[in-house]
Design a protein around this motif. Sequence first.
Motif, short mmCIF file in Angstrom:
data_model
loop_
_atom_site.label_atom_id
_atom_site.label_comp_id
_atom_site.label_asym_id
_atom_site.label_seq_id
_atom_site.Cartn_x
_atom_site.Cartn_y
_atom_site.Cartn_z
N ARG A 182 33.68 40.01 43.03
CA ARG A 182 34.04 38.85 42.76
C ARG A 182 34.69 37.93 41.32
NH1 ARG A 182 30.44 35.60 39.90
NH2 ARG A 182 28.15 36.53 40.38
N PRO A 183 35.01 36.38 41.59
CA PRO A 183 35.68 35.86 40.46
C PRO A 183 34.26 35.88 39.12
CG PRO A 183 36.50 35.71 42.58
CD PRO A 183 35.53 36.67 42.99
N PRO A 184 34.50 35.48 37.86
CA PRO A 184 33.09 35.05 37.31
C PRO A 184 32.62 33.75 37.73
CG PRO A 184 35.59 35.63 36.06
CD PRO A 184 35.69 35.68 37.79
N ILE A 185 31.83 33.00 37.91
CA ILE A 185 31.57 31.96 37.85
C ILE A 185 31.75 31.15 36.75
CG2 ILE A 185 30.17 30.21 38.34
CD1 ILE A 185 28.06 31.65 39.56
N TYR A 186 31.60 31.44 35.85
CA TYR A 186 32.30 30.61 34.32
C TYR A 186 33.01 31.20 34.05
CZ TYR A 186 26.84 29.53 35.12
OH TYR A 186 25.86 29.44 35.34
N ARG A 187 34.14 30.37 33.67
CA ARG A 187 35.33 30.71 33.13
C ARG A 187 35.90 29.17 32.54
NH1 ARG A 187 35.61 30.93 38.75
NH2 ARG A 187 36.68 29.38 40.29
N TYR A 188 36.05 29.74 32.15
CA TYR A 188 37.73 28.10 31.16
C TYR A 188 38.32 27.93 31.95
CZ TYR A 188 39.25 31.72 27.49
OH TYR A 188 40.37 32.49 26.70
N LYS A 189 39.28 28.83 32.10
CA LYS A 189 40.63 29.30 32.50
C LYS A 189 41.31 30.17 33.94
CE LYS A 189 45.22 28.66 31.18
NZ LYS A 189 46.46 29.14 29.81
N THR A 190 41.72 29.54 34.92
CA THR A 190 42.65 29.95 35.87
C THR A 190 43.96 30.13 36.08
OG1 THR A 190 40.16 30.00 37.01
CG2 THR A 190 42.06 30.87 38.21
N THR A 191 44.57 31.59 36.68
CA THR A 191 45.67 31.64 36.40
C THR A 191 46.48 32.41 37.28
OG1 THR A 191 45.78 31.32 33.81
CG2 THR A 191 48.00 31.96 34.42
N THR A 192 46.69 31.35 38.07
CA THR A 192 47.43 32.76 39.33
C THR A 192 49.48 33.23 39.38
OG1 THR A 192 46.00 31.62 40.92
CG2 THR A 192 48.10 32.34 42.34
N VAL A 193 49.94 33.63 39.51
CA VAL A 193 51.30 34.09 39.70
C VAL A 193 51.44 35.69 40.57
CG1 VAL A 193 51.05 34.04 37.18
CG2 VAL A 193 50.63 36.46 38.18
N PHE A 194 52.44 35.46 41.12
CA PHE A 194 52.98 36.34 41.84
C PHE A 194 53.57 38.14 40.65
CE2 PHE A 194 52.50 33.29 44.77
CZ PHE A 194 51.52 34.33 45.78
N ASP A 195 53.01 39.11 41.04
CA ASP A 195 53.44 40.16 39.79
C ASP A 195 54.58 40.76 40.61
OD1 ASP A 195 53.10 41.56 42.22
OD2 ASP A 195 50.81 42.49 41.70
N ASP A 196 55.55 41.76 40.39
CA ASP A 196 56.85 42.07 40.65
C ASP A 196 56.96 42.60 41.80
OD1 ASP A 196 57.68 41.24 37.76
OD2 ASP A 196 57.28 43.16 37.44
N MET A 197 56.11 42.73 42.35
CA MET A 197 55.70 43.26 43.65
C MET A 197 55.69 42.80 44.45
SD MET A 197 54.02 47.18 42.96
CE MET A 197 52.66 46.38 42.11
N GLY A 198 55.95 41.03 44.16
CA GLY A 198 55.42 39.47 44.98
C GLY A 198 53.98 39.54 45.96
N LYS A 200 49.64 38.59 45.34
CA LYS A 200 49.45 37.71 43.72
C LYS A 200 48.00 37.63 43.06
CE LYS A 200 47.48 34.32 46.80
NZ LYS A 200 46.31 32.96 47.46
N LEU A 201 48.50 37.33 42.04
CA LEU A 201 47.79 38.06 40.61
C LEU A 201 47.07 37.41 40.21
CD1 LEU A 201 46.60 39.98 38.49
CD2 LEU A 201 48.52 39.64 37.70
N ILE A 202 45.52 37.03 40.22
CA ILE A 202 45.51 35.44 40.15
C ILE A 202 43.95 36.01 38.69
CG2 ILE A 202 43.17 34.27 40.00
CD1 ILE A 202 43.80 34.11 43.25
N GLU A 203 44.37 35.62 37.50
CA GLU A 203 43.89 35.71 36.19
C GLU A 203 42.46 35.03 35.71
OE1 GLU A 203 44.68 36.42 31.42
OE2 GLU A 203 45.13 34.50 32.44
N TYR A 204 41.16 35.19 35.44
CA TYR A 204 39.84 34.89 35.57
C TYR A 204 38.82 34.72 33.73
CZ TYR A 204 39.92 34.36 40.96
OH TYR A 204 39.93 34.37 41.86
N GLN A 205 40.03 33.74 33.23
CA GLN A 205 39.14 34.04 31.85
C GLN A 205 38.16 33.41 30.91
OE1 GLN A 205 43.30 31.76 30.19
NE2 GLN A 205 43.60 34.25 28.78
N ASN A 206 37.53 34.52 30.61
CA ASN A 206 35.67 33.53 29.84
C ASN A 206 35.82 34.03 29.11
OD1 ASN A 206 32.65 35.40 30.17
ND2 ASN A 206 32.01 34.20 31.96
N LEU A 207 34.70 33.53 28.33
CA LEU A 207 34.48 33.67 26.82
C LEU A 207 34.76 35.23 26.05
CD1 LEU A 207 31.49 31.31 26.29
CD2 LEU A 207 34.30 30.21 25.97
#
Length: 395
Positions: A182-198, A200-207
């Motif tokens: 599951r996604p981390p509860i504690y994160r300071y940034k969330t980024t959503t993009v679509f990869d080369d295959m179309g 959805k890719l979501i990045e959750y940045q934690n400390l």
Amino acid sequence: MDSKKIGSFIAKNRKKKGLTQEQLGERLGVTNKTISRWENGNYMPDLSLLEPLSKELGITINELLAGEFIEEEKTVEYLEQNLLSTIVYTDNKIKNEQKKISSFIIGIGILICICSFTIFPSESSWSEIYSIAGLLVMVIGIFRELPLSSRWKRGLISSGIFILIAGIFFVVDFIGVTQFERPPIYRYKTTTVFDDMGNKLIEYQNLFYNVYRINADTVNEYYLIDRKKQYDIDTVPVSPFNQNISAIEHILQYENKYIGDNSNIGQLIGALPLSEHGYVYEIDSKNCGLIIDYHFTDWYDNEDLYTERALIYNSVSAFVLIENLEYITFNFSGSSYIVTRDSIEKNYPNYTEIFTDGSISTKNFRKYVEEKIKDPAFVSNVMKIFEKRESQDLE
């Protein structure tokens, strides 16, 4: 200050005045239950009621606090004792009230934390916000109760407690991420993009680590936990398939010399892409072949060449893992695709390099299979190896 003695004295003088508990309560503006609690010694009268209570009972405040009648020559002596007792009683009462307030604050903080973890999903930022807010409220209550006169020391200890509990929250959250995907509860940034295959890719940045949710909201969704923070949203390795199930590290356990192991073959097909649509299979023992009937048409769910990518991945995986497998037929309701070991070995780029000293190299498999199928041009070229038959050709 003896509450039992004072209560008995109140009862004695109330009866002496011929008053019921209810009558005395009406005169003082309290309930008869309150009078009963005084007389049982369970509670002491409020300081604001000492004077009117004494007047109603026909005694002095000094005698009320002493719980007995006082001779005139001992009035001063009892007055000093009662004054000290009253001060101590008042101080203790204030402390008890403060303790109740602090306990209430701590309880509210704990309740907020519990609600933040149970009500809000981990994808919601409110879970993080409310859990930190609840922790702050909790620590404020602890700060109030620390038995230290120095506010600086209390603040230092409270800060330490905050960091300790927050650390526990972070550890528990990390366990949840690794164990339950599951996604981390504690994160300071969330980024959503679509990869080369179309996808959805979501990045959750934690400390301390990053989490990548790959193929988000699809049947092939999987998580990559980057503990070393070696990737970013542009460089993280992605696959159109669920790598927690279909990656070479997971399917390597199905390596076998013979196709005749029915259970092994079934588990391998179930771990490979396209199995999510449902399937049945048949082993051609005589010709060492495998026939798989998928329960959907070949163009269904084929956005960004998903079916073609899966056919290539499944074929190479099966030939690499099953030593005597000679051909595979993939049947769909729309078409069939047939591929042989000979055609794969001769025409699939770098097929022989997948092996090192006669054994499967997971590193090379990722390089020449998992990474290659991301390229649409590569996929289109390799699909020429497959013999395609339309439904009408099969009739």
